[in-house]
Motif scaffolding. Structure first.
Motif: not given
Length: 114
Positions: A3-6, A18-23, A83-94, A103-109
């Motif tokens: 099971q994955l949790v972002e 930003l730093r995303l984590s997935c446990a 880093s150096s985030l752009k508007p086009e990076d906007t998405a739900v990240y899985y 296996y997939w997590g539920q995603g993080t905006q």
């Protein structure tokens, strides 16, 4: 089974970071190939970055030089440093894990906006 949790998503200004984590739960995390995908509204889900069980990484062209994927097999966690985030990076990240099955997590905006 795993099971994955972002976590770590949010609103950030262009040029920010930003730093995303997935446990991951379960045993044998180290044998899984891990990855980050993203899906923007009205678009398909695309690969962002992957890291194999051996630590080999691969990136989408659009994020090369800006994003870094890493893993901590002791903490059963995979990270995506953005880093150096752009508007086009906007998405739900899985987060995804693959070994025989996928296996997939539920995603993080992630929203990049002024």
């Amino acid at each position: 089974q795993v099971q994955l949790v972002e976590s770590g998503g949010g609103l950030v200004h262009p040029g920010g970071s930003l730093r995303l984590s997935c446990a991951a739960s379960g045993r044998s995390f180290s044998i899984y190939d891990m990855g980050w995908y993203r899906q923007a509204p009205g678009k398909q889900r695309d690969m962002v970055a992957t890291i194999t069980s051996g630590g080999r990484t691969n990136y989408a062209e659009s994020v090369k030089g800006r994003f870094t994927i890493s893993r901590d097999n002791v903490k059963n966690t995979v990270y995506l440093q953005m880093s150096s985030l752009k508007p086009e990076d906007t998405a739900v990240y899985y987060c995804t894990a693959h070994f025989l099955s996928e296996y997939w997590g539920q995603g993080t905006q992630v929203t990049v906006s002024t």
